[in-house]
Design an enzyme around this catalytic site. Structure first.
Site, PDB file in Angstrom:
ATOM      1  CB  CYS A 117      45.198  20.110 -78.739  1.00 22.07           C
ATOM      2  SG  CYS A 117      45.084  21.814 -78.137  1.00 22.07           S
ATOM      3  CG  HIS A 175      40.531  20.974 -78.058  1.00 24.36           C
ATOM      4  ND1 HIS A 175      41.735  20.330 -77.864  1.00 24.36           N
ATOM      5  CD2 HIS A 175      39.840  20.222 -78.957  1.00 24.36           C
ATOM      6  CE1 HIS A 175      41.765  19.229 -78.594  1.00 24.36           C
ATOM      7  NE2 HIS A 175      40.640  19.146 -79.265  1.00 24.36           N
ATOM      8  CG  ASP A 219      40.744  16.580 -81.508  1.00 20.41           C
ATOM      9  OD1 ASP A 219      41.972  16.774 -81.401  1.00 20.41           O
ATOM     10  OD2 ASP A 219      39.919  16.996 -80.677  1.00 20.41           O
TER      11      ASP A 219
END
Length: 253
Positions: free
Chosen positions: A72, A108, A123
């Site tokens: 991420c 995250h 995202d």
């Protein structure tokens, strides 16, 4: 966090995007979908014992220069550089994964993007049940179809919760609030995710790449393909993994 070696043209070539580049929702959505289909979510450097650098120049060198993916911080960091180059306001948010049986820290990273006076969740680094297009933050309790997936945003206890429809039921994916987070704030989470023996990224290969109608997922020795809601799965022999990584994820050893 624009890297000195970031070049918007080179980024677009990396993700195969040849459309218009304007600071609007259509461009952001197109860039997001092209990146999701060309830059895999992957942890191969973690498994190889290589440090995961949060230096923006290193991220560009890895994803654009070496044609790799990342998890991420890397893939959303890459997308943030493209937003900044286009002059689009954004902020990082720290999200708490919610699909585990116990409460987890906010490890995250996601992005809130401001366009046309509204905030949108973007995202590109959440793996299997990740969104495929920006979600407007003020549209709550409303199912939003995205390809073969359906998502919904809810609000609980001051957090915005991303939910995905999984086997006919709503499953919480992660929660976040609008508190701005700086890039350096993710350093502890990056270290934990890349070194802790209980982190999913340190245990077995995890590679996800979106397709037009679904996604390809490699997890351990299991290779799953989801296409238009139909899932096929098989177990890979050790000698098959390199070919699958190259053919379905664009990754070469």
């Amino acid at each position: 966090m624009l890297a000195e070696n970031f070049n918007l043209t080179a980024y677009c070539q990396r993700i195969g995007y040849t459309g218009e580049l304007r600071p609007n929702l259509a461009t952001v959505q197109a860039l997001m979908q092209h990146q999701l289909r060309s830059v895999p979510f992957e942890n191969l450097d973690v498994l190889a014992g290589k440090p995961i650098s949060l230096n923006p120049d290193d991220i560009v060198a890895k994803i654009v220069g070496r044609q790799r993916g990342g998890y991420c911080y890397e893939v959303n960091g890459m997308f943030a550089m493209a937003l900044q180059a286009l002059g689009i306001p954004y902020q990082f948010v720290a999200a708490r994964p919610m699909f585990y049986p116990m409460k987890r820290p906010r490890t995250h990273m996601a992005l809130l993007v401001t366009l046309d006076g509204a905030e949108w969740l973007c995202d590109l680094g959440f793996g299997s049940y990740g969104i495929r297009a920006p979600l407007r933050l003020d549209v709550l309790e409303t199912p939003i179809p995205q390809g073969c997936d359906t998502f919904m945003l809810s609000e609980e206890g001051g957090d915005i919760i991303l939910k995905a429809q999984v086997e006919g039921a709503w499953a919480k994916q992660y929660g976040f609030n609008r508190c701005p987070v700086e890039w350096i704030d993710f350093a502890p989470a990056n270290w934990l995710n890349s070194t802790h023996p209980d982190a999913v990224f340190t245990q077995k290969p995890l590679v996800v790449c979106f397709t037009a109608n679904g996604r390809n997922i490699l997890f351990g020795d299991s290779f799953k393909q989801v296409d238009a809601g139909i899932t096929t799965q098989r177990t890979l022999a050790p000698h098959e993994q390199a070919a699958v990584l190259e053919e379905h994820f664009g990754l070469r050893s």
